[in-house]
Design an enzyme around this catalytic site. Structure first.
Site, short mmCIF file in Angstrom:
data_model
loop_
_atom_site.label_atom_id
_atom_site.label_comp_id
_atom_site.label_asym_id
_atom_site.label_seq_id
_atom_site.Cartn_x
_atom_site.Cartn_y
_atom_site.Cartn_z
NE ARG A 183 -3.60 -2.38 0.00
CZ ARG A 183 -3.17 -3.41 -0.74
NH1 ARG A 183 -2.11 -3.31 -1.52
NH2 ARG A 183 -3.82 -4.54 -0.73
CB SER A 232 -8.64 -1.19 4.88
OG SER A 232 -9.37 -2.36 4.61
CD GLU A 302 -5.04 1.25 2.72
OE1 GLU A 302 -5.07 0.15 3.31
OE2 GLU A 302 -5.70 1.49 1.70
C1 LIG Z 1 -15.25 1.48 -0.17
C2 LIG Z 1 -13.76 1.53 -0.36
C3 LIG Z 1 -13.05 0.37 -0.58
C4 LIG Z 1 -11.67 0.40 -0.77
N1 LIG Z 1 -11.01 -0.76 -1.01
C5 LIG Z 1 -9.67 -0.73 -1.24
C6 LIG Z 1 -8.98 -1.95 -1.53
O1 LIG Z 1 -9.54 -3.04 -1.61
N2 LIG Z 1 -7.64 -1.87 -1.75
C7 LIG Z 1 -6.96 -0.67 -1.70
O2 LIG Z 1 -5.73 -0.65 -1.91
N3 LIG Z 1 -7.60 0.48 -1.41
C8 LIG Z 1 -8.93 0.48 -1.20
N4 LIG Z 1 -9.57 1.65 -0.91
C9 LIG Z 1 -8.78 2.89 -0.73
C10 LIG Z 1 -8.60 3.72 -2.01
O3 LIG Z 1 -9.65 3.48 -2.92
C11 LIG Z 1 -7.27 3.47 -2.73
O4 LIG Z 1 -6.16 3.72 -1.89
C12 LIG Z 1 -7.14 4.33 -3.98
O5 LIG Z 1 -6.07 3.86 -4.75
C13 LIG Z 1 -6.95 5.81 -3.70
O6 LIG Z 1 -7.06 6.49 -4.95
P1 LIG Z 1 -7.67 7.94 -5.04
O7 LIG Z 1 -7.63 8.35 -6.46
O8 LIG Z 1 -8.98 8.00 -4.38
O9 LIG Z 1 -6.57 8.76 -4.22
P2 LIG Z 1 -6.82 9.95 -3.19
O10 LIG Z 1 -7.57 9.44 -2.01
O11 LIG Z 1 -7.38 11.13 -3.88
O12 LIG Z 1 -5.32 10.28 -2.77
C14 LIG Z 1 -4.55 9.38 -1.99
C15 LIG Z 1 -3.15 9.97 -1.82
O13 LIG Z 1 -2.47 9.98 -3.07
C16 LIG Z 1 -2.08 11.31 -3.44
N5 LIG Z 1 -2.28 11.38 -4.89
C17 LIG Z 1 -3.40 10.98 -5.58
N6 LIG Z 1 -3.18 11.10 -6.90
C18 LIG Z 1 -1.93 11.60 -7.04
C19 LIG Z 1 -1.14 11.94 -8.18
N7 LIG Z 1 -1.60 11.79 -9.42
N8 LIG Z 1 0.11 12.43 -7.97
C20 LIG Z 1 0.60 12.57 -6.72
N9 LIG Z 1 -0.10 12.27 -5.61
C21 LIG Z 1 -1.36 11.79 -5.78
C22 LIG Z 1 -2.99 12.23 -2.63
O14 LIG Z 1 -2.37 13.49 -2.40
C23 LIG Z 1 -3.15 11.42 -1.34
O15 LIG Z 1 -2.01 11.62 -0.55
C24 LIG Z 1 -10.97 1.64 -0.73
C25 LIG Z 1 -11.68 2.82 -0.51
C26 LIG Z 1 -13.07 2.78 -0.34
C27 LIG Z 1 -13.83 4.06 -0.15
#
Ligand SMILES: Cc1cc2nc3c(=O)[nH]c(=O)nc-3n(C[C@H](O)[C@H](O)[C@H](O)COP(=O)(O)OP(=O)(O)OC[C@H]3O[C@@H](n4cnc5c(N)ncnc54)[C@H](O)[C@@H]3O)c2cc1C
Length: 314
Positions: A183, A232, A302
């Site tokens: 992660r 999570s 996380e």
């Molecule tokens: C219902 C639910 C289920 C989930 N299940 C999982 C799962 O099974 N496995 C899992 O790994 N995760 C899971 N997640 C967590 C999440 O979806 C992942 O971590 C996802 O990859 C985050 O992507 P995001 O675009 O929403 O990032 P964001 O939440 O917008 O950002 C996360 C971090 O990355 C940084 N960031 C984002 N994009 C960039 C970029 N282009 N350049 C530089 N920095 C950046 C942001 O500044 C922040 O620090 C879940 C979330 C939810 C709500």
């Protein structure tokens, strides 16, 4: 502020924009400044504006893994979710997806499914965007192959400041130059991921759709998907499952304000009744302390904290 930032005449920067609806937890305050680029050029304009105006930059993509303070975020928040789109091609026996960072994982899923390829399985039900997927090395704990972003990523392109050029530039980094762990992905900073190249061998699986449906069903059964959450909250400590540790510490249903530890999945904290970010933060701190006291194990979040958390004692 007028929509006329010094270095970005064709691109608007807004002021005091509420962020809660841009996160899956539906909490958090306002962005002092806010930009939503549709293109890499727009992103550069926003970054130039921030540099010229000496404002810190916070990146938000899908907003599915962040806890934004109720005090909001100082400086400029740049959301990448509109900077989206994937170029799909077949080459040397592989399917290649060259994606802008804001491309949703569901878009990836659609493409891999169309070709009946295995990555569809771990992407099923995974929210957020490609950039966030790389940063978090998003994935699942099931024994799928592949099961994390590291396995499907070939390269990333990062926009960063170049002292030599006295300008922002985009550099390409091969995935093997990055440091991937559970992660987490490092080695691309400083900068912002603007594109990622993903690929997988063109070896179709006849039953992939069936298995994707099953994976979605499993998520529905095990996770509280009917309430706002960020998935999570804690990473699994080596040799342990955080959900189990929290459950065994008697914390299911533990509530502060509108936030509680889900009864369905103890590693989820849900916003069940107009929670504030501080409620969620306090639940997190209570869970950490209780698990440490009862199990002797330190839980690590996380979820990424964004914004101003000064004075937010648990
Ligand atoms: C219902 C639910 C289920 C989930 N299940 C999982 C799962 O099974 N496995 C899992 O790994 N995760 C899971 N997640 C967590 C999440 O979806 C992942 O971590 C996802 O990859 C985050 O992507 P995001 O675009 O929403 O990032 P964001 O939440 O917008 O950002 C996360 C971090 O990355 C940084 N960031 C984002 N994009 C960039 C970029 N282009 N350049 C530089 N920095 C950046 C942001 O500044 C922040 O620090 C879940 C979330 C939810 C709500």
């Amino acid at each position: 502020m007028s929509s006329a930032p010094k270095a970005a005449p064709t691109f608007s920067i807004e002021q005091r924009v509420p962020l809660a609806s841009m996160t899956s937890w539906l909490v958090g305050g306002e962005a002092e400044y806010f930009a939503q680029p549709y293109t890499v050029e727009h992103l550069k304009e926003a970054l130039l504006w921030a540099r010229t105006n000496n404002q810190p930059v916070t990146i938000l993509s899908g907003g599915t893994n962040v806890l934004i303070s109720d005090q909001g975020v100082k400086g400029i928040v740049i959301t990448l979710r509109k900077m989206a789109g994937a170029a799909v091609r077949e080459e040397n026996g592989r399917l290649h997806l060259d994606c802008l960072a804001g491309t949703s994982k569901s878009e990836l899923l659609k493409n891999f499914l169309k070709y009946k390829l295995e990555p569809a399985l771990f992407l099923a039900g995974l929210p957020g965007d490609v950039g966030g997927g790389v940063v978090m090395n998003a994935g699942v704990s099931e024994g799928f192959k592949p099961r994390e972003f590291v396995e499907i990523t070939d390269w990333v392109e990062v926009m960063r400041w170049s002292e030599t050029k006295n300008d922002f530039e985009v550099v390409r980094l091969e995935a093997k130059e990055l440091h991937w762990s559970y992660r987490h992905c490092e080695g691309w900073r400083p900068g912002i991921i603007v594109r990622a190249g993903l690929s997988w061998p063109l070896e179709p699986s006849a039953d992939i759709l069936q298995r994707v449906k099953q994976a979605n069903q499993t998520r529905l059964t095990k996770q509280p998907l009917d309430m706002p959450s960020c998935g999570s909250v804690f990473v699994n400590p080596p040799g342990h499952a955080s959900g189990r540790l929290i459950q065994e510490s008697g914390l299911k249903g533990f509530t502060i304000g509108g936030a509680k530890v889900s009864e369905k999945h103890a590693n989820f904290i849900v916003n069940f009744d107009q929670a504030k970010a501080i409620d969620i933060h306090r639940v997190i701190e209570h869970v950490k302390k209780t698990v440490k006291d009862q199990k002797g194990i330190e839980l690590r979040t996380e979820v990424v904290y964004l914004g101003d958390w000064t004075g937010s004692a648990a």
